[in-house]
Motif scaffolding. Structure first.
Motif, PDB file in Angstrom:
ATOM      1  N   ARG A   1       0.744  -1.149   0.047  1.00 37.48           N
ATOM      2  CA  ARG A   1      -0.092  -0.137   0.144  1.00 37.48           C
ATOM      3  C   ARG A   1       0.954   1.245  -0.088  1.00 37.48           C
ATOM      4  O   ARG A   1       2.171   1.106   0.085  1.00 37.48           O
ATOM      5  N   LEU A   2       0.184   2.448  -0.071  1.00 35.95           N
ATOM      6  CA  LEU A   2       1.002   3.680   0.039  1.00 35.95           C
ATOM      7  C   LEU A   2       0.957   4.255   1.232  1.00 35.95           C
ATOM      8  O   LEU A   2      -0.070   3.732   2.099  1.00 35.95           O
ATOM      9  N   ALA A   3       1.933   5.241   1.559  1.00 37.98           N
ATOM     10  CA  ALA A   3       1.864   5.842   2.847  1.00 37.98           C
ATOM     11  C   ALA A   3       0.860   6.861   3.004  1.00 37.98           C
ATOM     12  O   ALA A   3       1.209   8.190   3.064  1.00 37.98           O
ATOM     13  N   ILE A   4      -0.435   6.533   2.671  1.00 36.95           N
ATOM     14  CA  ILE A   4      -1.488   7.536   3.085  1.00 36.95           C
ATOM     15  C   ILE A   4      -2.599   6.703   3.904  1.00 36.95           C
ATOM     16  O   ILE A   4      -2.882   5.545   3.958  1.00 36.95           O
ATOM     17  N   VAL A   5      -2.971   7.639   4.793  1.00 35.72           N
ATOM     18  CA  VAL A   5      -4.138   7.466   5.580  1.00 35.72           C
ATOM     19  C   VAL A   5      -5.305   8.507   5.577  1.00 35.72           C
ATOM     20  O   VAL A   5      -4.893   9.654   5.974  1.00 35.72           O
ATOM     21  N   ALA A   6      -6.301   7.784   5.411  1.00 41.22           N
ATOM     22  CA  ALA A   6      -7.733   8.608   5.261  1.00 41.22           C
ATOM     23  C   ALA A   6      -8.433   8.326   6.129  1.00 41.22           C
ATOM     24  O   ALA A   6      -8.740   7.278   6.482  1.00 41.22           O
ATOM     25  N   PHE A   7      -9.078   9.348   6.882  1.00 38.91           N
ATOM     26  CA  PHE A   7      -9.841   9.097   8.244  1.00 38.91           C
ATOM     27  C   PHE A   7     -10.847  10.281   8.080  1.00 38.91           C
ATOM     28  O   PHE A   7     -11.044  11.128   7.568  1.00 38.91           O
ATOM     29  N   ASN A   8     -11.910   9.938   9.172  1.00 35.03           N
ATOM     30  CA  ASN A   8     -12.974  10.841   9.662  1.00 35.03           C
ATOM     31  C   ASN A   8     -12.985  10.933  10.921  1.00 35.03           C
ATOM     32  O   ASN A   8     -12.804   9.958  11.540  1.00 35.03           O
ATOM     33  N   LEU A   9     -13.633  11.927  11.820  1.00 34.44           N
ATOM     34  CA  LEU A   9     -13.447  12.054  12.945  1.00 34.44           C
ATOM     35  C   LEU A   9     -15.115  12.214  13.297  1.00 34.44           C
ATOM     36  O   LEU A   9     -15.703  13.442  12.915  1.00 34.44           O
ATOM     37  N   ALA A  10     -15.981  11.343  13.819  1.00 38.25           N
ATOM     38  CA  ALA A  10     -17.286  11.274  14.036  1.00 38.25           C
ATOM     39  C   ALA A  10     -18.009  11.840  12.892  1.00 38.25           C
ATOM     40  O   ALA A  10     -17.456  11.526  11.708  1.00 38.25           O
ATOM     41  N   GLY A  11     -19.061  12.662  12.731  1.00 35.31           N
ATOM     42  CA  GLY A  11     -19.821  13.298  11.699  1.00 35.31           C
ATOM     43  C   GLY A  11     -19.284  14.469  11.119  1.00 35.31           C
ATOM     44  O   GLY A  11     -19.992  15.323  10.508  1.00 35.31           O
ATOM     45  N   ARG A  12     -18.058  14.776  11.645  1.00 34.76           N
ATOM     46  CA  ARG A  12     -17.486  16.234  11.411  1.00 34.76           C
ATOM     47  C   ARG A  12     -17.054  16.488   9.887  1.00 34.76           C
ATOM     48  O   ARG A  12     -16.268  15.463   9.108  1.00 34.76           O
ATOM     49  N   ASP A  13     -17.140  17.425   9.254  1.00 33.19           N
ATOM     50  CA  ASP A  13     -16.860  17.694   8.051  1.00 33.19           C
ATOM     51  C   ASP A  13     -15.533  17.645   7.727  1.00 33.19           C
ATOM     52  O   ASP A  13     -14.589  18.286   8.652  1.00 33.19           O
ATOM     53  N   SER A  14     -14.910  16.906   6.946  1.00 32.42           N
ATOM     54  CA  SER A  14     -13.459  16.867   6.816  1.00 32.42           C
ATOM     55  C   SER A  14     -12.570  18.055   6.589  1.00 32.42           C
ATOM     56  O   SER A  14     -11.455  18.107   6.773  1.00 32.42           O
ATOM     57  N   GLY A  15     -13.241  19.128   5.808  1.00 35.23           N
ATOM     58  CA  GLY A  15     -12.735  20.130   5.228  1.00 35.23           C
ATOM     59  C   GLY A  15     -12.501  20.993   6.748  1.00 35.23           C
ATOM     60  O   GLY A  15     -11.318  21.778   6.794  1.00 35.23           O
ATOM     61  N   GLU A  16     -13.498  20.739   7.514  1.00 39.77           N
ATOM     62  CA  GLU A  16     -13.423  21.800   8.733  1.00 39.77           C
ATOM     63  C   GLU A  16     -12.264  21.114   9.614  1.00 39.77           C
ATOM     64  O   GLU A  16     -11.591  22.024  10.446  1.00 39.77           O
ATOM     65  N   ILE A  17     -12.078  19.730   9.715  1.00 38.04           N
ATOM     66  CA  ILE A  17     -10.884  19.254  10.497  1.00 38.04           C
ATOM     67  C   ILE A  17      -9.850  19.681   9.978  1.00 38.04           C
ATOM     68  O   ILE A  17      -8.629  19.976  10.590  1.00 38.04           O
ATOM     69  N   ALA A  18      -9.657  19.779   8.440  1.00 42.98           N
ATOM     70  CA  ALA A  18      -8.335  20.112   7.918  1.00 42.98           C
ATOM     71  C   ALA A  18      -8.060  21.438   8.102  1.00 42.98           C
ATOM     72  O   ALA A  18      -6.875  21.804   8.412  1.00 42.98           O
ATOM     73  N   ALA A  19      -8.890  22.541   8.131  1.00 41.74           N
ATOM     74  CA  ALA A  19      -8.709  23.737   8.409  1.00 41.74           C
ATOM     75  C   ALA A  19      -8.247  24.004   9.854  1.00 41.74           C
ATOM     76  O   ALA A  19      -7.437  24.992  10.185  1.00 41.74           O
ATOM     77  N   TRP A  20      -8.989  23.154  10.742  1.00 43.29           N
ATOM     78  CA  TRP A  20      -8.567  23.303  12.210  1.00 43.29           C
ATOM     79  C   TRP A  20      -7.095  23.111  12.510  1.00 43.29           C
ATOM     80  O   TRP A  20      -6.549  23.512  13.223  1.00 43.29           O
ATOM     81  N   LEU A  21      -6.862  21.891  11.841  1.00 48.14           N
ATOM     82  CA  LEU A  21      -5.255  21.647  12.047  1.00 48.14           C
ATOM     83  C   LEU A  21      -4.321  22.564  11.467  1.00 48.14           C
ATOM     84  O   LEU A  21      -3.362  22.764  12.170  1.00 48.14           O
TER      85      LEU A  21
END
Length: 371
Positions: free
Chosen positions: A297-317
């Protein structure tokens, strides 16, 4: 900044790459158009890049054509080889750089489902008398899952099909003998694992296939012909080549050779494994992809946190922790529909040569505070 978006572009590059591009901007003329110094210097740089890229991918120098990126490569190859009314097999793992040219081609498209992509019988079920080609990615840009290209290559050879492979995600990060795998045409980009600049990609040809040039224009040869030359590499290189970017790509390839492709792959996967093993300890986390075998596989990990929008999480990080990763849909619509993430997208973390375990710890700490 902590940068975890190498699947989008290798922002952290060897210093020699940027130095090479800067030198080319100041010293290169128009390659293969004149016999004076700056033109000859540019032509020699491009030839050296053909040779080194060809060595990396297992083809001779004249079987390497340069483009602006993998999207242009895939468009050029697909629109040259796939005719309206023909039949093509592809997969649900594809990026829009494969999907949209295929939709536009007018061919009948049959999809191997995600989850069945490792089973060659799934490809065999889609075969019909009109099938002309198989067009696939080497690995998903969303989940990092890899396809069994050796088996797909055998399937294509047995059924006289053209095998077109998109290696945007694996070039420079995965050691592979593409010729032995039965690949006929390989499309790559330079700004990801190859550590080159944005604005350069290419096509590698493994067997003699007649192409209809996708673009026409100046070639530096056959000036009085009304048609653009159809031989490699000229058939894909209408107009002035981006010599500084091509030279920068060459420098990236040489860096990979010096570091060792197997060492780069092992480094990236070790970080991905470490992140995955810490991530699964967190509550309310959903991880996407097959992690049963990190060697395939590749060195990629895709995930979600509960039902939160992924763009919101990326922006917060980014805003709170100065950590760069990718949220959203990653130009992979079929995968998101299959995974059930077509509303919230997914947060993608992707690792490169310049990342460290300490940086992974910082990301895990940030996510722990959020979860």
């Amino acid at each position: 900044m902590i940068y975890f978006d190498s699947a989008a572009t290798s922002l952290q590059k060897p210093r020699a790459v940027t130095d090479t591009v800067a030198y080319g901007m100041a010293h290169y003329g128009n390659a293969s158009r004149s016999a004076y110094g700056p033109s000859l210097i540019a032509a020699r740089a491009i030839h050296a890049a053909r040779r080194n890229v060809g060595e990396l991918f297992g083809v001779d120098a004249q079987s390497v054509a340069f483009t602006a990126n993998v999207t242009e490569s895939l468009n050029a190859v697909i629109h040259s080889l796939i005719k309206p009314g023909s039949h093509v097999i592809t997969t649900e793992l594809e990026h829009n750089s494969v999907l949209r040219p295929l939709y536009k081609s007018g061919a009948e498209i049959r999809f191997v489902r995600y989850g069945e992509h490792h089973d060659i019988r799934a490809y065999e079920r889609e075969l019909c008398l009109k099938t002309a080609a198989v067009v696939t990615t080497h690995a998903s840009n969303l989940t990092g899952d890899m396809l069994p290209i050796d088996e797909i290559g055998c399937f294509c050879r047995a059924n006289d099909l053209i095998f077109i492979l998109d290696v945007a995600q694996t070039a420079g990060t995965v050691a592979c003998d593409f010729a032995a795998a039965g690949v006929d045409v390989l499309c790559f980009t330079g700004h990801k694992g190859l550590m080159g600049p944005i604005g350069v990609g290419g096509i590698c040809l493994y067997r003699n296939i007649p192409f209809t040039p996708f673009k026409s224009g100046g070639s530096g040869t056959a000036t009085f012909n009304k048609a653009h030359p159809a031989e490699m590499p000229t058939c894909f290189e209408a107009g002035t080549l981006n010599a500084p970017a091509i030279a920068g790509l060459d420098t990236g390839v040489q860096f990979i050779k010096k570091m060792g492709l197997e060492n780069i792959q092992a480094h990236d996967l070790a970080l991905a494994r470490y992140f995955y093993e810490e991530l699964i300890k967190l509550p309310n986390i959903t991880i996407y992809g097959d992690f049963s075998d990190f060697s395939s596989r590749l060195a990629i990990v895709a995930f979600n946190l509960a039902g939160r929008d992924s763009g919101e999480i990326a922006a917060w990080l980014w805003e709170e922790h100065n950590i760069a990763c990718r949220g959203g849909f990653h130009c992979a619509p079929l995968m998101h529909r299959t995974l059930g993430t077509d509303k919230q997208g997914a947060v993608r973390v992707s690792f490169g040569w310049f990342n460290t375990e300490k940086e992974v710890d910082a990301l895990i700490s940030a996510l722990r505070s959020m979860s």
